[in-house]
Scaffold this active site. Structure first.
Site, PDB file in Angstrom:
ATOM      1  N   ASP A  69     -24.182 -10.173  33.370  1.00  0.00           N
ATOM      2  CA  ASP A  69     -24.914 -11.373  33.734  1.00  0.00           C
ATOM      3  C   ASP A  69     -24.684 -12.399  32.624  1.00  0.00           C
ATOM      4  O   ASP A  69     -25.053 -12.171  31.480  1.00  0.00           O
ATOM      5  CB  ASP A  69     -26.396 -11.011  33.859  1.00  0.00           C
ATOM      6  CG  ASP A  69     -27.257 -12.224  34.132  1.00  0.00           C
ATOM      7  OD1 ASP A  69     -26.832 -13.040  34.964  1.00  0.00           O
ATOM      8  OD2 ASP A  69     -28.331 -12.362  33.524  1.00  0.00           O
ATOM      9  N   THR A 102     -24.584 -17.877  36.629  1.00  0.00           N
ATOM     10  CA  THR A 102     -24.693 -18.204  35.202  1.00  0.00           C
ATOM     11  C   THR A 102     -23.346 -18.090  34.495  1.00  0.00           C
ATOM     12  O   THR A 102     -23.095 -18.800  33.531  1.00  0.00           O
ATOM     13  CB  THR A 102     -25.698 -17.272  34.514  1.00  0.00           C
ATOM     14  OG1 THR A 102     -25.433 -15.938  34.939  1.00  0.00           O
ATOM     15  CG2 THR A 102     -27.107 -17.633  34.895  1.00  0.00           C
ATOM     16  N   THR A 103     -22.477 -17.184  34.983  1.00  0.00           N
ATOM     17  CA  THR A 103     -21.138 -17.078  34.385  1.00  0.00           C
ATOM     18  C   THR A 103     -20.269 -18.232  34.878  1.00  0.00           C
ATOM     19  O   THR A 103     -19.568 -18.871  34.098  1.00  0.00           O
ATOM     20  CB  THR A 103     -20.473 -15.737  34.767  1.00  0.00           C
ATOM     21  OG1 THR A 103     -21.439 -14.697  34.657  1.00  0.00           O
ATOM     22  CG2 THR A 103     -19.318 -15.420  33.867  1.00  0.00           C
TER      23      THR A 103
END
Length: 536
Positions: A69, A102-103
């Site tokens: 994550d 989020t990446t």
């Protein structure tokens, strides 16, 4: 600037054309900021997509975390360079805005920085680049919105598909068939019909319990505590038709307010003190019993013991079940679920403040015990999820993945549009922005073209992480989109290009739009910095 002009003032004035300002330092600062930002983006790039690698993070305290994550990885990384810290903040804001992607957001920012570097070296002014990026981001959001498919909350399948897409890139991806419907049902059960747009994820409590496998994860209609009932004096451990009180006071002898020592000189006084203590506690317990309460949840106390052995003994005699050490921040969730009021003083103990449930019981689970409260009457709109896992690392990662899936469903509730995944929207954006750039004049068109090229990093990285030939795949993808197949994307499992919507790889529109706007905003900020001043 002041430092440069001061020596000039002492010399005889030269003509205006000769004044020279050294811009080298500003360019160096800008380039070093861009390079450090790209380094952060490259660090998480390999963990993008369903075939992305996981990172093992070892903290200074010896704790080990395994995750892919983006927000968690960057959060735990000790980043010192100020510009690189902005990328860490960027993934945090994407986490709070959308919860997923989020990446992606960091990788897009890294690619934009790389393109900006080329533009800067070509001699284009940073402000011009910044304005063009802003324009391109606005246009991107319009293009994405035009591509999106509306979705209804009654269409449970679509919600489950988008939740499982989010879970597919996680360590616990093999359990996505179990966790995705679970996340959807959890979110749908806490939506308030009066405010259908808003989901408060604090109404979903995730309780982790070691043992079993992730397969044993389930939702509980009611409350779950990772605690034991206090067995000190043989009190009951199972209670049917429970009347539950949540109390915030202590059932123990009062202490003096200030540090004092009381000197007792003879035994009769000693007996009187003990007798008074007993009477005091008995008086409290009689009041509790009189209201018909038979289950007590006692908040943790800092100042003095919440319960003493004596009070536990009397409570057990009165057949009242005791659960002690309830955390302060759980009180709000508990009272909302049980539909009762917390009681702060024994004098306010009344029957109407109690919650009612069919059953409160202690159940053995793994090597420990948990407490379940089920069959709550007039239950508030909350839900509890009991997550199981074979070891602590899997357990933590399952919780993070579940949180991401919950966030994805929350996005769909607040903005009810779905969009294809698998690099399809990015390639389509790249194609349409490239065409739009040809219409624009001057430097602006040039900058928008670079923005379009930067977006290709997502499908490129997806292909690279899946072990495919990225150049061949991205070229084929461009061809497909040029022929008008806007939902073509990279099918990582088959290793070829397919219609991604038919493969059920979908994500909320909000994830893509917020990733692009946030990444652009961050890059514009980094571009406009021309000096770093350290203040000691």
């Amino acid at each position: 600037m002041a430092a440069v002009t001061a020596p000039m003032a002492s010399r005889p004035r030269a003509s205006k054309a000769e004044s020279f300002v050294d811009n080298k330092r500003k360019e160096d600062v800008r380039l070093s900021n861009i390079n450090s930002g790209r380094a952060v983006a490259d660090a998480v790039r390999t963990s993008l997509g369903p075939k992305g690698m996981d990172k093992m993070i070892s903290t200074a305290s010896g704790e080990v975390i395994i995750t892919n994550d983006g927000a968690t990885i960057l959060n735990k990384m000790e980043v010192l360079q100020p510009a690189a810290k902005m990328l860490v903040e960027l993934s945090k804001s994407q986490d709070s805005a959308a919860g997923d992607g989020t990446t992606t957001v960091v990788v897009i920012a890294g690619a934009l920085l790389k393109q900006c570097q080329t533009l800067l070296l070509a001699g284009i002014h940073p402000t011009v680049i910044s304005d063009a990026l802003h324009k391109a981001a606005g246009k991107s959001v319009d293009i994405l919105t035009a591509m999106a498919v509306p979705v209804e909350l009654t269409d449970r399948d679509s919600l489950v598909k988008s939740a499982s897409t989010s879970l597919n890139s996680k360590v616990v991806s093999q359990y996505s068939t179990l966790l995705a419907p679970l996340a959807v049902d959890a979110v749908l059960s806490v939506i308030d019909p009066e405010k259908p747009e808003i989901v408060d994820l604090r109404d979903i409590k995730i309780v982790k319990k070691l043992g079993g496998t992730v397969d044993d994860t389930h939702t509980v209609k009611g409350l779950v505590f990772d605690k034991k009932v206090s067995h000190a004096a043989g009190g009951p451990t199972r209670m049917e038709n429970a009347k539950i009180a949540v109390i915030q006071f202590q059932i123990s002898p009062p202490k003096t307010d200030i540090e004092q020592s009381i000197v007792v000189s003879d035994y009769t006084q000693m007996d009187r003190i003990l007798k008074e203590e007993r009477n005091y506690i008995l008086g409290m317990i009689k009041k509790i019993k009189a209201s018909g309460c038979n289950v007590l949840l006692i908040q943790k106390s800092i100042l003095r013991d919440a319960v003493t052995d004596l009070s536990l003994h009397y409570l057990a005699k009165a057949k009242i079940m005791v659960i002690k050490d309830v955390e302060r921040d759980e009180i709000e969730f508990i009272t909302k679920t049980l539909n009762c009021l917390p009681i702060a003083n024994i004098e306010h103990f009344r029957a109407e403040k109690l919650g009612h449930a069919d059953l409160v019981e202690e159940a053995s689970l793994g090597d420990g015990k948990i407490l379940k409260i089920t069959g709550i009457k007039d239950m508030g709109r909350t839900t509890s999820v009991l997550v199981r896992g074979s070891n602590q690392l899997v357990l933590d990662e399952a919780e993070r993945s579940l949180h991401d899936a919950l966030c994805v469903v929350r996005c769909l509730v607040s903005k009810r549009f779905l969009i294809a995944g698998g690099g399809a929207p990015e390639i389509e954006l790249s194609r349409q922005l490239g065409a739009w750039a040809k219409v624009l004049h001057g430097m602006e068109g040039y900058c928008v073209k670079s923005f379009a090229e930067a977006l290709e990093v997502i499908p490129y990285t997806l292909a690279e992480n899946a072990g495919l030939n990225p150049i061949a795949i991205v070229t084929e993808l461009r061809n497909k989109h040029a022929q008008g197949e806007i939902n073509s994307g990279i099918n990582v499992r088959k290793g070829q290009i397919t219609n991604i919507l038919e493969e059920n790889v979908v994500q909320p529109l909000l994830v893509s739009t917020s990733a692009i706007t946030l990444a652009t905003e961050c890059v514009r900020m980094i571009l406009k910095i021309d000096d770093i001043v350290t203040v000691r």
